[in-house]
Design a protein around this motif. Sequence first.
Motif, PDB file in Angstrom:
ATOM      1  N   TYR A   1       0.833  -1.196   0.000  1.00  0.00           N
ATOM      2  CA  TYR A   1       0.000   0.000   0.000  1.00  0.00           C
ATOM      3  C   TYR A   1       0.875   1.257   0.000  1.00  0.00           C
ATOM      4  O   TYR A   1       0.638   2.193  -0.771  1.00  0.00           O
ATOM      5  N   LEU A   2       1.865   1.274   0.884  1.00  0.00           N
ATOM      6  CA  LEU A   2       2.759   2.433   0.965  1.00  0.00           C
ATOM      7  C   LEU A   2       3.484   2.667  -0.360  1.00  0.00           C
ATOM      8  O   LEU A   2       3.618   3.805  -0.811  1.00  0.00           O
ATOM      9  N   ASP A   3       3.934   1.587  -0.984  1.00  0.00           N
ATOM     10  CA  ASP A   3       4.625   1.696  -2.269  1.00  0.00           C
ATOM     11  C   ASP A   3       3.688   2.196  -3.363  1.00  0.00           C
ATOM     12  O   ASP A   3       4.034   3.099  -4.136  1.00  0.00           O
ATOM     13  N   GLU A   4       2.495   1.609  -3.437  1.00  0.00           N
ATOM     14  CA  GLU A   4       1.533   1.968  -4.485  1.00  0.00           C
ATOM     15  C   GLU A   4       1.068   3.413  -4.368  1.00  0.00           C
ATOM     16  O   GLU A   4       0.878   4.098  -5.378  1.00  0.00           O
ATOM     17  N   THR A   5       0.848   3.871  -3.146  1.00  0.00           N
ATOM     18  CA  THR A   5       0.335   5.230  -2.941  1.00  0.00           C
ATOM     19  C   THR A   5       1.451   6.261  -2.823  1.00  0.00           C
ATOM     20  O   THR A   5       1.179   7.460  -2.796  1.00  0.00           O
ATOM     21  N   ARG A   6       2.692   5.765  -2.729  1.00  0.00           N
ATOM     22  CA  ARG A   6       3.863   6.628  -2.550  1.00  0.00           C
ATOM     23  C   ARG A   6       3.758   7.472  -1.286  1.00  0.00           C
ATOM     24  O   ARG A   6       4.270   8.591  -1.223  1.00  0.00           O
ATOM     25  N   TYR A   7       3.084   6.912  -0.293  1.00  0.00           N
ATOM     26  CA  TYR A   7       2.976   7.587   0.999  1.00  0.00           C
ATOM     27  C   TYR A   7       4.298   7.434   1.738  1.00  0.00           C
ATOM     28  O   TYR A   7       4.794   6.336   1.917  1.00  0.00           O
ATOM     29  N   ALA A   8       4.867   8.544   2.166  1.00  0.00           N
ATOM     30  CA  ALA A   8       6.162   8.508   2.849  1.00  0.00           C
ATOM     31  C   ALA A   8       6.097   9.155   4.225  1.00  0.00           C
ATOM     32  O   ALA A   8       7.120   9.376   4.853  1.00  0.00           O
ATOM     33  N   GLY A   9       4.878   9.434   4.692  1.00  0.00           N
ATOM     34  CA  GLY A   9       4.721  10.076   5.989  1.00  0.00           C
ATOM     35  C   GLY A   9       4.718   9.069   7.127  1.00  0.00           C
ATOM     36  O   GLY A   9       4.886   7.864   6.932  1.00  0.00           O
ATOM     37  N   PRO A  10       4.506   9.558   8.324  1.00  0.00           N
ATOM     38  CA  PRO A  10       4.480   8.681   9.490  1.00  0.00           C
ATOM     39  C   PRO A  10       3.218   7.820   9.506  1.00  0.00           C
ATOM     40  O   PRO A  10       2.170   8.211   8.986  1.00  0.00           O
ATOM     41  N   TYR A  11       3.352   6.648  10.105  1.00  0.00           N
ATOM     42  CA  TYR A  11       2.202   5.759  10.249  1.00  0.00           C
ATOM     43  C   TYR A  11       2.403   4.845  11.442  1.00  0.00           C
ATOM     44  O   TYR A  11       3.515   4.639  11.924  1.00  0.00           O
ATOM     45  N   VAL A  12       1.292   4.318  11.917  1.00  0.00           N
ATOM     46  CA  VAL A  12       1.297   3.332  12.983  1.00  0.00           C
ATOM     47  C   VAL A  12       0.340   2.218  12.567  1.00  0.00           C
ATOM     48  O   VAL A  12      -0.669   2.464  11.889  1.00  0.00           O
ATOM     49  N   VAL A  13       0.684   1.000  12.944  1.00  0.00           N
ATOM     50  CA  VAL A  13      -0.130  -0.178  12.629  1.00  0.00           C
ATOM     51  C   VAL A  13      -0.698  -0.695  13.943  1.00  0.00           C
ATOM     52  O   VAL A  13       0.061  -0.985  14.874  1.00  0.00           O
ATOM     53  N   VAL A  14      -2.016  -0.796  14.025  1.00  0.00           N
ATOM     54  CA  VAL A  14      -2.660  -1.295  15.242  1.00  0.00           C
ATOM     55  C   VAL A  14      -3.279  -2.643  14.910  1.00  0.00           C
ATOM     56  O   VAL A  14      -4.219  -2.734  14.116  1.00  0.00           O
ATOM     57  N   ASP A  15      -2.735  -3.691  15.517  1.00  0.00           N
ATOM     58  CA  ASP A  15      -3.146  -5.057  15.196  1.00  0.00           C
ATOM     59  C   ASP A  15      -2.993  -5.924  16.437  1.00  0.00           C
ATOM     60  O   ASP A  15      -2.414  -5.488  17.438  1.00  0.00           O
ATOM     61  N   ASP A  16      -3.500  -7.154  16.348  1.00  0.00           N
ATOM     62  CA  ASP A  16      -3.404  -8.078  17.482  1.00  0.00           C
ATOM     63  C   ASP A  16      -2.642  -9.357  17.162  1.00  0.00           C
ATOM     64  O   ASP A  16      -2.511 -10.219  18.017  1.00  0.00           O
ATOM     65  N   ASP A  17      -2.147  -9.494  15.945  1.00  0.00           N
ATOM     66  CA  ASP A  17      -1.519 -10.751  15.530  1.00  0.00           C
ATOM     67  C   ASP A  17      -0.038 -10.548  15.221  1.00  0.00           C
ATOM     68  O   ASP A  17       0.330 -10.173  14.112  1.00  0.00           O
ATOM     69  N   ALA A  18       0.791 -10.819  16.212  1.00  0.00           N
ATOM     70  CA  ALA A  18       2.235 -10.613  16.064  1.00  0.00           C
ATOM     71  C   ALA A  18       2.824 -11.448  14.934  1.00  0.00           C
ATOM     72  O   ALA A  18       3.825 -11.050  14.336  1.00  0.00           O
ATOM     73  N   SER A  19       2.205 -12.577  14.616  1.00  0.00           N
ATOM     74  CA  SER A  19       2.752 -13.462  13.579  1.00  0.00           C
ATOM     75  C   SER A  19       2.669 -12.853  12.180  1.00  0.00           C
ATOM     76  O   SER A  19       3.321 -13.341  11.257  1.00  0.00           O
ATOM     77  N   GLU A  20       1.911 -11.796  12.006  1.00  0.00           N
ATOM     78  CA  GLU A  20       1.760 -11.137  10.704  1.00  0.00           C
ATOM     79  C   GLU A  20       2.829 -10.074  10.447  1.00  0.00           C
ATOM     80  O   GLU A  20       2.824  -9.435   9.396  1.00  0.00           O
ATOM     81  N   PHE A  21       3.749  -9.898  11.424  1.00  0.00           N
ATOM     82  CA  PHE A  21       4.725  -8.803  11.354  1.00  0.00           C
ATOM     83  C   PHE A  21       6.102  -9.291  11.774  1.00  0.00           C
ATOM     84  O   PHE A  21       6.227 -10.189  12.601  1.00  0.00           O
ATOM     85  N   PRO A  22       7.149  -8.648  11.251  1.00  0.00           N
ATOM     86  CA  PRO A  22       8.501  -8.983  11.707  1.00  0.00           C
ATOM     87  C   PRO A  22       8.641  -8.678  13.201  1.00  0.00           C
ATOM     88  O   PRO A  22       8.081  -7.692  13.697  1.00  0.00           O
TER      89      PRO A  22
END
Length: 136
Positions: free
Chosen positions: A86-107
């Motif tokens: 998504y970030l690549d496609e939209t060329r968004y380069a600003g700050p972001y936070v990801v709010v999730d509950d599944d640690a296995s989906e992320f490094p």
Amino acid sequence: MLIFLGFDGVMHPASGDRVLFAHRDAFEALLREHAHVEVVITSSWREVFDLDTLREDNFSRDIQSRIVDVTPLIPGAMRWQEIQSYLDETRYAGPYVVVDDDASEFPQGWAPLLLCEPAVGLDAAKRDALAARLAN
């Protein structure tokens, strides 16, 4: 700033006896305090419902316009990879936070991730942590 938002385990407990979107009012109150923040939905609900339905059925009218998109569905990809796409496609380069509950989906140790406890979701402590990130 963007929030990449999961639903199950964030906006309400992931399973068990639960009230859907139990944390919506508190989450929306936080958004109202941070007018510069928009939301991209990463929840698996995007596999079933389109953006308009997700926005209109689950968020208050004054918040709906700030629910701006969903991440792409990429077969076999982990959630962090869909976010990166998504970030690549939209060329968004600003700050972001990801709010999730599944640690296995992320490094492990991935800095943008604010990990919620699946049985609880976005409780007061996690909302405070999110507010701190949004203020920076």
